[in-house]
Each structure stands twice: as structure tokens, then as C-alpha cells.
Design a protein around this motif. Sequence first.
Motif, mmCIF file in Angstrom:
data_model
loop_
_atom_site.group_PDB
_atom_site.id
_atom_site.type_symbol
_atom_site.label_atom_id
_atom_site.label_comp_id
_atom_site.label_asym_id
_atom_site.label_seq_id
_atom_site.Cartn_x
_atom_site.Cartn_y
_atom_site.Cartn_z
ATOM 1 N N ASN A 1 0.802 -1.219 0.000
ATOM 2 C CA ASN A 1 0.000 0.000 0.000
ATOM 3 C C ASN A 1 0.831 1.263 0.000
ATOM 4 O OD1 ASN A 1 -2.560 -1.035 -0.147
ATOM 5 N ND2 ASN A 1 -2.499 -1.637 2.018
ATOM 6 N N GLN A 2 2.119 1.107 -0.215
ATOM 7 C CA GLN A 2 2.985 2.279 -0.200
ATOM 8 C C GLN A 2 3.559 2.530 -1.590
ATOM 9 O OE1 GLN A 2 3.714 4.510 2.440
ATOM 10 N NE2 GLN A 2 1.799 3.470 2.907
ATOM 11 N N PRO A 3 3.875 3.778 -1.908
ATOM 12 C CA PRO A 3 4.559 4.044 -3.179
ATOM 13 C C PRO A 3 5.928 3.359 -3.167
ATOM 14 C CG PRO A 3 4.002 6.090 -2.023
ATOM 15 C CD PRO A 3 3.682 4.978 -1.092
ATOM 16 N N ALA B 1 10.233 7.348 -7.983
ATOM 17 C CA ALA B 1 8.879 7.688 -7.533
ATOM 18 C C ALA B 1 8.864 9.054 -6.856
ATOM 19 C CB ALA B 1 8.364 6.619 -6.572
ATOM 20 N N ARG B 2 9.966 9.394 -6.200
ATOM 21 C CA ARG B 2 9.998 10.670 -5.460
ATOM 22 C C ARG B 2 10.124 11.878 -6.382
ATOM 23 N NH1 ARG B 2 12.183 7.197 -1.555
ATOM 24 N NH2 ARG B 2 11.167 7.519 0.468
ATOM 25 N N ALA C 1 7.282 14.467 -9.561
ATOM 26 C CA ALA C 1 6.844 15.853 -9.731
ATOM 27 C C ALA C 1 7.684 16.565 -10.801
ATOM 28 C CB ALA C 1 6.936 16.597 -8.404
ATOM 29 N N TYR D 1 18.235 16.007 0.451
ATOM 30 C CA TYR D 1 17.251 15.505 -0.512
ATOM 31 C C TYR D 1 17.519 16.098 -1.902
ATOM 32 C CZ TYR D 1 12.588 14.019 -2.153
ATOM 33 O OH TYR D 1 11.544 13.434 -2.823
ATOM 34 N N CYS E 1 -1.407 7.118 -8.943
ATOM 35 C CA CYS E 1 -0.985 7.396 -7.559
ATOM 36 C C CYS E 1 -2.169 7.442 -6.597
ATOM 37 C CB CYS E 1 -0.237 8.725 -7.459
ATOM 38 S SG CYS E 1 1.326 8.756 -8.345
ATOM 39 N N LYS F 1 -2.259 6.112 -1.583
ATOM 40 C CA LYS F 1 -1.397 5.220 -0.804
ATOM 41 C C LYS F 1 -0.842 6.049 0.334
ATOM 42 C CE LYS F 1 -0.303 1.790 -4.284
ATOM 43 N NZ LYS F 1 0.697 1.004 -5.013
ATOM 44 N N PRO F 2 -1.708 6.355 1.313
ATOM 45 C CA PRO F 2 -1.274 7.254 2.374
ATOM 46 C C PRO F 2 -0.171 6.623 3.221
ATOM 47 C CG PRO F 2 -3.438 6.311 2.880
ATOM 48 C CD PRO F 2 -3.070 5.860 1.501
ATOM 49 N N PRO F 3 0.689 7.417 3.850
ATOM 50 C CA PRO F 3 0.575 8.874 3.934
ATOM 51 C C PRO F 3 1.196 9.617 2.738
ATOM 52 C CG PRO F 3 2.451 8.164 5.235
ATOM 53 C CD PRO F 3 1.817 6.904 4.679
ATOM 54 N N HIS F 4 1.981 8.923 1.884
ATOM 55 C CA HIS F 4 2.746 9.688 0.897
ATOM 56 C C HIS F 4 1.934 10.121 -0.312
ATOM 57 C CE1 HIS F 4 6.308 9.202 3.229
ATOM 58 N NE2 HIS F 4 6.154 7.887 3.253
ATOM 59 N N TRP F 5 1.045 9.240 -0.775
ATOM 60 C CA TRP F 5 0.151 9.619 -1.865
ATOM 61 C C TRP F 5 -1.228 9.763 -1.238
ATOM 62 C CZ3 TRP F 5 2.133 5.569 -6.021
ATOM 63 C CH2 TRP F 5 3.368 6.029 -6.520
ATOM 64 N N PRO G 1 5.227 18.178 -0.095
ATOM 65 C CA PRO G 1 5.122 18.477 1.331
ATOM 66 C C PRO G 1 6.521 18.863 1.821
ATOM 67 C CG PRO G 1 4.304 16.249 0.828
ATOM 68 C CD PRO G 1 5.014 16.762 -0.392
ATOM 69 N N PRO H 1 10.161 13.688 1.000
ATOM 70 C CA PRO H 1 8.744 13.567 0.658
ATOM 71 C C PRO H 1 8.509 13.263 -0.827
ATOM 72 C CG PRO H 1 9.335 15.861 1.039
ATOM 73 C CD PRO H 1 10.527 15.045 1.431
ATOM 74 N N TYR H 2 7.414 12.616 -1.107
ATOM 75 C CA TYR H 2 6.979 12.386 -2.494
ATOM 76 C C TYR H 2 6.242 13.636 -2.963
ATOM 77 C CZ TYR H 2 8.006 7.439 -1.767
ATOM 78 O OH TYR H 2 8.641 6.250 -1.531
ATOM 79 N N GLY H 3 6.347 13.944 -4.267
ATOM 80 C CA GLY H 3 5.746 15.185 -4.755
ATOM 81 C C GLY H 3 4.652 14.948 -5.774
#
Lengths: 235, 416
Positions: free
Chosen positions: A27-29, A35-36, A39, A95, B321, B329-333, B360, B369-371
Motif C-alpha cells: 500500500n505504499q509508493p 517515484a519521489r 513531480a 534531498y 498514484c 497510498k497514504p501517507p505519501h500519496w 510536502p 517527501p513524495y511530490g
Amino acid sequence: MFARTAASVAVIFTLAVFDGAAAQTANQPPDTMAARVEACTPCHGNKGEGTSDVYFPRLAGKPAGYLYNQLLAFRSGRRKYPPMNYLLEFLPDPYLEAMAEYFAGEHPPLPQPAPSEVSKEVLAQGELLATSGDASRNIPACVSCHGPALAGMQPGIPGLLGLRAAYISAQLGAWRYGTRTAKSPDCMQVVAGHLTEADVTAVAAWLATRPAPANPAPAPKGTYALPFGCGSQPN
Amino acid sequence: MGSKLSITLLALAALTTAAQAQDKSQSNTNDIIARGEYLARAGDCTACHTAPEGRLFAGGRAMPTPFGTLYTSNITPDPDTGIGKWSADDFYKTMHSGRFPDGGLIYPAMPFASYTKVTRADSDAIYAYLRAIAPVSQKNKPHELRFPYDNRQLILGWRTLFFTEGEFKPDPKKSAEWNRGAYLVEGLGHCGMCHSPINALGGTSQSDAFKGGLIPMQNWYAPSLTSNREAGLGDWSIKDITDLLQTGVSMRGVVYGPMAEVVHNSLQYLNDEDTRAMAVYLKGIAEGSSPPPAATALPTTETSLLISLGKTVYDRHCASCHGTQGEGKPPHWPPLANNQSIEMQSAVNPIRMVLNGGYPPGTKGNPMPYGMPPFAGLLSDNEIAAVVSYIRTAWGNRGTPVSAREANELRSAPLN
């Protein structure tokens, strides 16, 4: 008996923990940089190869130090482009460094250069400036810093390959007007200040026609000496 | 001989005691400075009093307001350009009453209407900390306010309408934890500066506290902290609230826009007890559901066209996503289904997130963090309106559709 019960309990407990961990992962990215940095991809491409928008640059394969400097400059506003300034505003240094390393490590093939929209004479003028400069006007050759193959040098000098004329000319303009600045001495601001509009058009057009060299990787640090001081590439 | 020895011993003992006392007072001073630094974080002083790439607390940051641009002041201990000549009394009076030590009026961009609630002991600690940082000689830049707002006497009118001086008074009927949270939220945290509607006079009336409002000049909507239809946290778990405040992400949603700055500069540094106290208080002030939003002004046929286009756009660009059912897909998405930030009456924030994307804040708890990608360049006004209308109405969400015009207007919203 007791030992067996205890063992079963331990097994069940372990399984439960394992299941929990598996569910958590599903359930996670993906825990990856790719993936990060999603954006970044609508403008810069999935692997930093660029997109059809001619104003957005290729990032892939540029020296990590250069990319990191740009991320820092966008975050502080020293390089002004509101959509980038906004995205990076609250991201910590390590980062940004990881983002720079990620795109520096990607090597999608360089694009075929697009046919140029300028005349042969203009291209010839661009080639002359890029390869020999114009000493009478204090304009150094592009290749004197960006390298004979225009592939840049570690850690801070970017390659100029795979960029479109519109982007290069917009950046030279940004230095002249002060919306793009770098650490002092800001060598590109000095160089861009010596260029006329016609020089910018010619150099940008010629650079955009360059085919991929055999080795597009940036030269190692110290491969050649720079003609003058540059804050982004301390000696 | 014996008496000589005892005198020496006595003298030694006296010296040791003096040294110990000095050590103790030094460590007390250090404790107070550390506490002051912590409280200055809680008050997010740095957000305004440090310019981008500027020296810590040397001021000079431009603060655009509807009335002109204000420049923040140097609060380092430099005697000529900073607050080096101020006493602890001067500092407390400034925080408490919104007046400079010479009696001059301070523009209410400085949140003294909130800082007035800060206790004397906390004000003294912040003062001690500000005395201990490096002095920077940097003159304050004069404000650039339009006529008639350049006349400071007008502040008297503002103060009469909107300012009540006075330290925080604990509510004896509530727990110590609730009161600590209230003190932080209403005082140093100055949450009401954004989360209350700003009227044309640039003020917030007491009865509208925490009811939400559009932040002037930034065009982000600061949701109500009291309505569960907005950012009211009544049905959030305490853990989700503390996660959001401390790390910037939670199982219910993530912070973005100006709130990302608050978490980045301030909230991530608060300790677990204080964060929890704020969560308990914030959960406590939620007032249940507000009345359902006004019906949409868009005709039904236009709405159904928008929503069917919206689903196409969503499936192509967003579902990978945020999930086909908006589960994320919390918390990141973050999830979009049952996400108050998507459903609330103002659609400004979801439209802006689609246009501009965003990260974030990077925090200790979530350093990478994922964007969200910006879609301004990929989607037309119509597609933006369609996808936002879709996510506001799908999966049981109870928001209203938005028009292409609203999407278009926000393309020019300032980004920083």
C-alpha cells in the motif's frame, strides 16, 4: 506442550508481523528516487531526457554538482522561475543532493538534433563564437569551459548537448537580465553581458544542432583549466 | 595551626560554592536560552524575520499585503539596527501590546493580536534567546505602503476593532493538555492569522476565529479549523493530527502551500507533548458539520459533461498514484476520497494543487517527501475544471463542480 504452544504463538506472531509488513509495502509508493521525483517528470521527462516543450531542459547525465547548484539556486530564489522556486522551497539539502545524483546518473540517449530555423551564415557565426570566441569583445569560446565535446566537466560545469535553441537563448537572456544568477564570480553573467541579441541567436542555434558525441559523459574534474574564475566551479 | 587550616578549608569551601553557584546560574541561563529558541520556533519568528538567503533574524523580508509592501525588521541584538538596546520589559511590551518601546504603533502583520497571549516567562525566554544570537548590522528597509495606509495612526482604528490585549487565560473546565494546546494555537502559533476570514479592513473578528478564509495576496484558502467539512479535525485520530503537524504527512492528507512552510519552519520542531496538546485542542474546537455547501451555479448538463471528461483525465493522469477509487497510498500519496481538503466549499486549493503540484515539506520525520507533478502545462482550463469537478464529487465526496473560468483565474496566482 508449553514449548510447542509458545513456538506456535511465536510463529503466528511472526506471520502476523510479516503480513503487516507485506501489506504496508503493497500500500505504499515504491521506495525509490524515481517515484519521489515524479513531480519533475511532466516538464523534464521520466528520466530527465526532456519533453516536447523546448523551454524545459534535459537534466539527464549533467554533472551532479551542477544540478545540485541549480536546485539550491531555485530554492533560494537566486535563480528565478516561480514554478521551480515553489516546488523546492521546503526541501532539505540532502534531498536536493539525492535528486541531483539521481538525474546525473540517468543516461537516456541524446535526441536527434532538430533542423535549424536559421540561415547558414547565422549558424557559421554561432560556430565561430562557440569554438573560438571573440577576444576583441571579451567573449570566451563556449568550449573553453564546457569542453571540446561540449559535454561539461565535473563537478559544476554542465554539458550543452541535447538542449533546444529556445532554452539556451532564454537562459542567456536570463543572465543578462539578472533572473538567473550563480555564486560569485558569476562567470556566465559576465559572458552573457558581452553578447548581443544576434550573438545569442547564433550561438543558441548552433549549439542546438550538435549531434551526440561518442562519449557524452562530463569530463572528470580538472581535465582542463578554465580561462577565468567561476564561482560554480572552484579550482 | 588548626585554626589556620580550618580557615583555608572554609575559604576553599566558599570558593567551591561560589563556583558551583556560577555553574548553576550558567546552566540556568543556557536552559532559558534553549527554551527561548524552542518558543521562537513555536512562534515561527524566522518565517518573517529572516530573508531568503539572509542572516538569521536580520529581517528585510518583503511582506506583500493588500495595502502595500511591508519589510520585516532586524531582531538580532545589534544595538544600532537591531533590538540590542531593548530591555526584557521592552520586548514583553512589544509582544504584548503591539507597540514599540517608544510607544509607536506596530502594523498588525506582526501577529501581536496572538502574541499578546504569551506569558511573561515565555516572552523573557525568547528575549534571552534573541540576545544570544549573532548581532547583524543591517538597517531596516522602510515600508512601501500606499496612501492612506502609510499613516500609522490608522492602526489605532484597527486595534479598536480587532485587538484585545491580554495573556492567555486557561479554561478551568478543560484539561491541562487542552489548555496547553489552546495556548500554543492561539498564542505563539498564531494560527488564526491565516485560518480566520480576513475582512476588508485586514482584521479578524473574535466570533470568526478559526472559521477559515482566503489568504490575501497568496490565493490559497486556509480552511476552517472548526468545521469538520473543512480542516476541522473532529473525526481525525490524535495520531493523524500529530503526524500531520510534525511530519507534514498523515493517513488523512498532507500539508501543502503556506501550511508546508509552517510545518517546515515551526511545527516539526515541537516536542511530542506540545504537538499532542495542540492536536487535543484542535480536535476539541471542531464544531461538527457545517451546513451543506451552496448548490453549484453550473447548469446540470454542463456539470455532467465536465464530470465525464474529468473521469477520463483522472484515469489517465491521477489514478496511478491516487487510486481508481481515490484511496491513494497514504501517507505519501494522499487519499482524495473523503478528503476534506478536496470537498470544502472553496475549490481554490484542489485547483491550485492540480495546476502547480507541490512537495510536502522535508521534515525530520519525512526527509524525502513524495511530490505531486504540476499539470498547468499539460491540461487545458477545461480539463483542470473537469478533473477537479470529478474528484470533488466522486466516491461519495460532497463538493461542488468548478468552472473552467475558476481554473483559468488561478493560473496567474502567485507561487511564492
